[in-house]
Design a protein around this motif. Sequence first.
Motif, short mmCIF file in Angstrom:
data_model
loop_
_atom_site.label_atom_id
_atom_site.label_comp_id
_atom_site.label_asym_id
_atom_site.label_seq_id
_atom_site.Cartn_x
_atom_site.Cartn_y
_atom_site.Cartn_z
N LEU A 7 7.25 -28.73 35.99
CA LEU A 7 7.67 -27.45 36.52
C LEU A 7 6.46 -26.55 36.63
O LEU A 7 5.93 -26.09 35.63
CB LEU A 7 8.69 -26.80 35.58
N LEU A 13 12.94 -20.27 37.43
CA LEU A 13 13.64 -20.94 36.35
C LEU A 13 15.09 -21.12 36.77
O LEU A 13 15.70 -20.24 37.37
CB LEU A 13 13.53 -20.13 35.07
N THR A 87 2.44 -18.43 29.29
CA THR A 87 3.40 -19.37 29.89
C THR A 87 3.33 -19.33 31.42
O THR A 87 3.61 -20.33 32.06
CB THR A 87 4.86 -19.08 29.45
N THR A 91 1.48 -25.34 32.72
CA THR A 91 2.48 -26.37 33.04
C THR A 91 2.48 -27.39 31.91
O THR A 91 1.43 -27.81 31.42
CB THR A 91 2.20 -27.10 34.37
N TRP A 135 11.93 -19.19 27.68
CA TRP A 135 11.14 -19.94 28.67
C TRP A 135 11.26 -21.44 28.40
O TRP A 135 11.48 -22.25 29.30
CB TRP A 135 9.68 -19.48 28.60
N GLN A 139 13.22 -24.46 30.73
CA GLN A 139 12.52 -25.68 31.17
C GLN A 139 13.25 -26.94 30.67
O GLN A 139 13.38 -27.93 31.38
CB GLN A 139 11.10 -25.69 30.61
N GLN A 140 13.71 -26.86 29.43
CA GLN A 140 14.37 -28.03 28.84
C GLN A 140 15.70 -28.32 29.53
O GLN A 140 16.06 -29.48 29.75
CB GLN A 140 14.55 -27.82 27.33
#
Length: 255
Positions: A7, A13, A87, A91, A135, A139-140
């Motif tokens: 990402l 997001l 952040t 990446t 954040w 992403q997870q």
Amino acid sequence: MPSSPELPPSTPLPLASPTKSPRVARLRPVIAIDGPAGAGKSTLAAHLARRFGFLNLETGAMYRALALKAIESDLDFDEEAPLLALTHQTTIALEPHRDGNRVLLDKVDVSRRIREPDVTAAASRISIHSHLRAWMVAQQRALGQAGGVVMEGRDIGTEVFPDAEVKIFLDAAPEVRGSRRFQQNSIVPITTAPPDAQTEAAILRDLQERDARDRNRADSPLRPAPDANIIDSTSLTLEQVLARSEEIVRTHLPL
Ligand code: DC
């Protein structure tokens, strides 16, 4: 082995709220494995992923990778704003492999470096910050949204995938976790740690310090989800833990 999508920081997001579960219908299930440091989560996650043909994603590696970048950028781990700014220029990609994850920080393989003691300590400290956690969680969720993953961490069953089809919380008494870590380190010594940081007592002290941070942070403290299957491995062998976990997965999934 397929790699997980990377990402870039400019990617929007996928979810606005870090506390709500995604409403996207998953094609395959999610197995969430949580628990304190040294409980054996990574071994269990890698085993279940192999056994059932899932991808294994170690979320702790993402906190470690960002912590490494914070070290390299000479940031204060207690100051959230600069960490959050970091952040936006970072990446992190996880590539699941048979025995664990290859971790890429800004496309550089940091898989070994992030296991060293300075990164371990920094990851524990940066992981208390709420916006930074949001954040990570976003992403997870993006990484696991199609399902077919065993995702391992501290808050997978409570925050990242509260709707996970299978939740396992793997625990063990601190002394047992410390002793197992000590045995592991004597097989594969950490060359960068001074000898007095590698005694069994020092390892236990360090583990308890990280436990306290995980369990007492205001945002997403480490705790089992109400519907988690708790395995206390204090007096279990590895084989018993694996067998019990497989049984839990089979009970919850039509495999
Ligand atoms: O599992 P690990 O030791 O590699 O995790 C490194 C740190 O990241 C740990 O101190 C706690 C934090 N962590 C977290 O807060 N939430 C997660 N889902 C995974 C790890």
